[in-house]
Enzyme design. Sequence first.
Site, mmCIF file in Angstrom:
data_model
loop_
_atom_site.group_PDB
_atom_site.id
_atom_site.type_symbol
_atom_site.label_atom_id
_atom_site.label_comp_id
_atom_site.label_asym_id
_atom_site.label_seq_id
_atom_site.Cartn_x
_atom_site.Cartn_y
_atom_site.Cartn_z
ATOM 1 N N TYR A 32 -70.425 -35.351 -88.873
ATOM 2 C CA TYR A 32 -71.381 -34.910 -87.909
ATOM 3 C C TYR A 32 -71.808 -36.010 -86.772
ATOM 4 O O TYR A 32 -71.632 -37.254 -87.240
ATOM 5 C CB TYR A 32 -72.774 -34.513 -88.448
ATOM 6 C CG TYR A 32 -72.671 -33.471 -89.454
ATOM 7 C CD1 TYR A 32 -71.779 -32.600 -89.676
ATOM 8 C CD2 TYR A 32 -73.529 -33.583 -90.594
ATOM 9 C CE1 TYR A 32 -71.683 -31.312 -90.446
ATOM 10 C CE2 TYR A 32 -73.573 -32.314 -91.653
ATOM 11 C CZ TYR A 32 -72.881 -31.494 -91.551
ATOM 12 O OH TYR A 32 -72.658 -30.406 -92.359
ATOM 13 N N GLU A 82 -96.451 -28.945 -101.102
ATOM 14 C CA GLU A 82 -96.258 -27.736 -100.322
ATOM 15 C C GLU A 82 -97.439 -27.517 -99.259
ATOM 16 O O GLU A 82 -97.286 -26.701 -98.151
ATOM 17 C CB GLU A 82 -96.410 -26.458 -101.250
ATOM 18 C CG GLU A 82 -95.064 -26.141 -102.191
ATOM 19 C CD GLU A 82 -95.414 -25.023 -103.097
ATOM 20 O OE1 GLU A 82 -96.423 -24.750 -103.597
ATOM 21 O OE2 GLU A 82 -94.216 -24.481 -103.418
#
Length: 396
Positions: free
Chosen positions: A299, A374
Amino acid sequence: MIDRLDALIKKNIDKVIAIRRDIHEYPELGMEEFRTSAKVAEELEKLGIETQKNIGGTGVVGLIKGRASGKTILLRADMDALPIDELTDLEYKSKVPGKMHACGHDVHTSILLGTAMVLSELRDEIKGNIKLVFQPAEECNPTGGARYMIEDGVLENPKVDAALALHVWDLPLGQVALKSGPIMAQSDRIFITIKGKSSHGAQPHEGIDAIIAAAHVITALQTIVSRKIDPMDSAVVSIGKINGGSRYNVIADTVSMEGTVRLFDAKVATVIPDMIKEIVANVCNAFGCEHEFQYVNGYPLTINDDVLTEEVKNSFIKVLGEDNVITAQRPASGGEDFSEFAKYVPSVFYWLGIRTDINKDKCVIHNPNFVVDEKAIPIGIKTMCAAALDCLNNED
Ligand code: ZN
């Protein structure tokens, strides 16, 4: 607007967390995200969002059209997991042996779905379009999913003017970090084979020693970083594997080597491949050896657009406060497939903090113990929404 964003996030967050846990339980590797992409498409369709499936393989694209015409911003999440056995004791840990969401792409996917839920309710206040891109195979460097989505036209119809993506990161919860210019490294590979001629170890003059040539190649390669690159810039050139010879008293006729190159700067990235090639060729030539050389691009550098980075940073400051928006001092050494989008449109990639007391030793990605707090999910949604809305609505 901040209060409305908070209210809409609160309304949807339980659903988003449930989706995240479900995706976490059923991780899928790159280009095999069949269950995940079906779920993503189903959620987008439930929201009345125009949805395209099988873009660039298992990719999904949703398009939210605003009230008035205007620019188009692309928001990207990656969906793939890693071939790792999960070792956490989470109640929603992976149910698939040998596969785990150990890079947080389950979190990215659910944040983008949460963003879709919020923005689809704000359609009437959006000038322009929001393209929600769920890409496959981010972990499959150098053949990640972004390139295939672009080939399938994800940057057109409507044409994308800017792109934004996030990655969960080992930063305190509540913070985001970003920088203009390079933010993620370019990670390339080199393969070298040196061919000499075998002879008795006691009669080296009859052969051509591939091991001696290899030793000089390795030493000379070290001068690229130490002598050819500006000391204020940086790069990595490492040989990690070497193989050659057959017996203690035989001059080796072949040595093969493999290495990694990490680049953090566009200017350096353009010159290093040729420097390596030249050293390998000339040193081998000096020793009378033949050689084969292969430079495999991974990449490219992920480069954040200067102007867009400032705009996005201001949006983040509005919703998180100045103290929680960190300017990163240097790029990270990993590669990122979002770089492919950033090659074509002004882009910003940013890091979302996930570290709290519950996971302070477990925030390092690609780790079987990796745990995300979370509570980062609503922050991810809020930052995505704020940046997208500002980018479209602040236009003249
Ligand atoms: Zn990742």
